[in-house]
Design an enzyme around this catalytic site. Structure first.
Site, PDB file in Angstrom:
ATOM      1  N   HIS A 209      18.994  15.221  18.964  1.00 22.82           N
ATOM      2  CA  HIS A 209      17.607  15.021  17.965  1.00 22.82           C
ATOM      3  C   HIS A 209      16.618  14.277  18.661  1.00 22.82           C
ATOM      4  CE1 HIS A 209      18.884  15.896  13.291  1.00 22.82           C
ATOM      5  NE2 HIS A 209      20.114  15.471  14.320  1.00 22.82           N
TER       6      HIS A 209
ATOM      7  N   GLU B  12      18.830  10.551  19.325  1.00 25.58           N
ATOM      8  CA  GLU B  12      18.075  10.362  18.964  1.00 25.58           C
ATOM      9  C   GLU B  12      16.600  10.549  21.019  1.00 25.58           C
ATOM     10  OE1 GLU B  12      15.286  10.982  16.400  1.00 25.58           O
ATOM     11  OE2 GLU B  12      16.956  10.728  15.108  1.00 25.58           O
TER      12      GLU B  12
ATOM     13  N   HIS C 118      17.520  20.446  13.652  1.00 23.19           N
ATOM     14  CA  HIS C 118      15.948  20.024  13.124  1.00 23.19           C
ATOM     15  C   HIS C 118      14.748  20.624  13.985  1.00 23.19           C
ATOM     16  CE1 HIS C 118      17.374  16.706  11.351  1.00 23.19           C
ATOM     17  NE2 HIS C 118      17.513  17.229   9.769  1.00 23.19           N
TER      18      HIS C 118
ATOM     19  N   GLU D 145      12.658  19.534  16.245  1.00 28.33           N
ATOM     20  CA  GLU D 145      12.812  18.954  17.700  1.00 28.33           C
ATOM     21  C   GLU D 145      13.344  20.183  19.445  1.00 28.33           C
ATOM     22  OE1 GLU D 145      15.446  16.683  15.710  1.00 28.33           O
ATOM     23  OE2 GLU D 145      14.566  15.925  14.458  1.00 28.33           O
TER      24      GLU D 145
HETATM   25  C1  GEM Z   1      17.839  11.537  11.502  1.00 27.81           C
HETATM   26  S1  GEM Z   1      19.077  12.083  12.353  1.00 27.81           S
HETATM   27  C2  GEM Z   1      20.633  10.984  11.786  1.00 27.81           C
HETATM   28  C3  GEM Z   1      20.004   9.386  11.465  1.00 27.81           C
HETATM   29  N1  GEM Z   1      20.982   8.871  10.032  1.00 27.81           N
HETATM   30  C4  GEM Z   1      20.738   7.773   9.738  1.00 27.81           C
HETATM   31  N2  GEM Z   1      21.821   7.075   9.218  1.00 27.81           N
HETATM   32  N3  GEM Z   1      19.924   7.113   9.541  1.00 27.81           N
HETATM   33  C5  GEM Z   1      17.829  12.339  10.038  1.00 27.81           C
HETATM   34  O1  GEM Z   1      18.702  13.310  10.209  1.00 27.81           O
HETATM   35  O2  GEM Z   1      16.932  12.231   9.805  1.00 27.81           O
HETATM   36  C6  GEM Z   1      16.536  11.697  12.553  1.00 27.81           C
HETATM   37  C7  GEM Z   1      16.467  13.353  13.077  1.00 27.81           C
HETATM   38  O3  GEM Z   1      15.545  13.407  11.985  1.00 27.81           O
HETATM   39  O4  GEM Z   1      15.870  13.297  13.819  1.00 27.81           O
HETATM   40 ZN    ZN Z   2      16.255  15.608  13.962  1.00 27.96          ZN
END
Ligand code: GEM
Ligand code: ZN
Length: 403
Positions: free
Chosen positions: A283, A356, A154, A157
């Protein structure tokens, strides 16, 4: 359900007849950051399905980026929203690595540590940028277990690229002087991909680093962490709408970035055996250690048996004890489908986690924390990264099983 629908309908009609909100142009469609407290997992999954841009979830507090229109919809649906003021000018000043600087940092590691570091490209992004990868390994022969760290699926981030660069720095500069690091570099092959989504990062930075861009840059943008090919689009954990922040793409692996990373991981099947045993996908933000599966709230599934679930939980909790993040199954946050960790586990039985990172909420700077926290917040994961590496020869050892 009916009351919610009625409320949403009323809110929509209200907006349609309110000229100030309904028809005036910018700045009314600019998103602001809000916190919603006291949310449950079903509510978070419902909010995700509304297409709301979820920034973080910490405990029951959810941080979202919403337009005034969306804020009203949420309020009418009964959620209580608190506005988080935007960061000050001083906080915006940043010394995060750009794409070019990241490429250079990877090259520099090879120049400085040619005996242990090799760089190459995983492949190209949609806009034809090379996605750099560093391979680290020292003395020692035979089959070494391999560990993959990737960052910045992403775009916004940015702290995550710093995390991958920190791992590179630590495992190169510590080689030969730090006994634990030397042992790990000698006995494992460590793969590090600091920027999976260079196009998105460059676009976000071109906006002064405050554009809040999440997806890649293929057309309206695909959410790379919804584009992976295990149960892609199965379960309401992604969106089919191109404008959504969680748009899953036209097909599994429709994004060049997920394609090339998939091909790399597939290429590590050597002699019928997947060499990568462990993986962390970094992330921001929320301060969480998350494990599969994301597509269902069930702890055991056709892909995850009871021992495997216990292994994921135990190693996840042990790592979280070192960085003081909250450990949980990823679906405890909200349902996702097409995420990288579900694919890594289901397809290759790679022990795969999402971290995260800092902060827990918008107050710490959200996606754009001040650069003064980079050293502290990347070093915060040193013990967890070391733990992941140390179990790479046999992850179920963490629950007393042999391999
Ligand atoms: C999250 S990271 C994925 C987490 N998985 C679930 N099932 N919530 C995403 O991709 O939405 C957060 C982020 O983007 O950092
Ligand atoms: Zn992310």
């Amino acid at each position: 359900m009916f009351r919610r629908r009625l409320a949403v309908f009323l809110a929509a009609s209200l907006l349609a007849f309110t000229p100030a909100l309904g028809s005036s142009a910018a700045p009314n469609d600019q998103p602001s950051t809000y916190e919603i407290s006291g949310t449950t997992q079903p509510q978070r999954t419902a909010i995700a399905r509304m297409g709301i841009d979820i920034h973080a979830v910490h405990g029951q507090v959810m941080t979202v980026g919403v337009t005034p229109r969306e804020a009203n919809l949420l309020k009418v649906a009964g959620y209580r929203l608190t506005l988080v003021p935007p960061p000050s000018r001083e906080e915006l000043a940043n010394k995060y690595h750009s794409y070019t600087e990241t490429q250079q940092a990877v090259k520099d590691a090879v120049t400085k540590y040619p005996a242990i570091a090799q760089a190459s490209s995983v492949g190209q992004s949609y806009e034809k940028r090379d996605i750099p990868i560093l391979r680290l390994t020292g003395a020692g022969t035979g089959d070494k277990p391999e560990v993959l760290f990737n960052c910045n699926q992403h775009a916004r981030e940015h702290l995550t690229a710093e995390m991958c660069l920190h791992i590179i720095d630590r495992y190169t500069s510590g080689y030969g002087s730090d006994a634990e690091i030397t042992k790990m570099v000698d006995s494992r092959i460590i793969w590090i991909i600091p920027m999976v989504n260079p196009d998105g990062i460059e676009y976000d930075n071109a906006g002064g680093g405050q554009r809040g861009w999440r997806k890649n840059r293929q057309g309206p943008g695909t959410d790379l962490n919804r584009n992976w090919g295990f149960k892609w689009g199965c379960c309401g954990g992604s969106s089919g709408s191109t404008s959504s922040e969680t748009y899953r793409g036209t097909a599994a692996f429709s994004a060049p970035e997920t394609q090339v990373l998939r091909d790399f991981v597939n290429s590590r099947v050597v002699g019928g055996k997947q060499r990568i045993t462990a993986h962390i996908d970094f992330h921001t933000y929320s301060e969480l250690v998350l494990w599969p599966m994301g597509y269902t709230t069930a702890d055991t599934t056709p892909e995850v048996n009871a021992d495997q679930a216990k292994t994921f939980q135990t190693l996840g909790r042990n790592m979280a004890a070192t960085n003081r993040y909250t450990p949980e199954q990823s679906s405890d946050l909200y349902i996702t489908d097409g995420s990288i960790i579900d694919w890594m586990w289901a397809t290759h039985k790679i022990w795969s986690y999402t971290f995260e990172m800092y902060p827990t909420g918008a107050a710490g700077g959200g996606f754009y924390p001040p650069a003064s926290v980079i050293d502290r917040e990347t070093a915060r994961n040193d013990a967890a990264v070391a733990m992941m590496l140390s179990y790479a020869d046999c992850v179920p050892r963490v629950i007393g099983k042999t391999c």
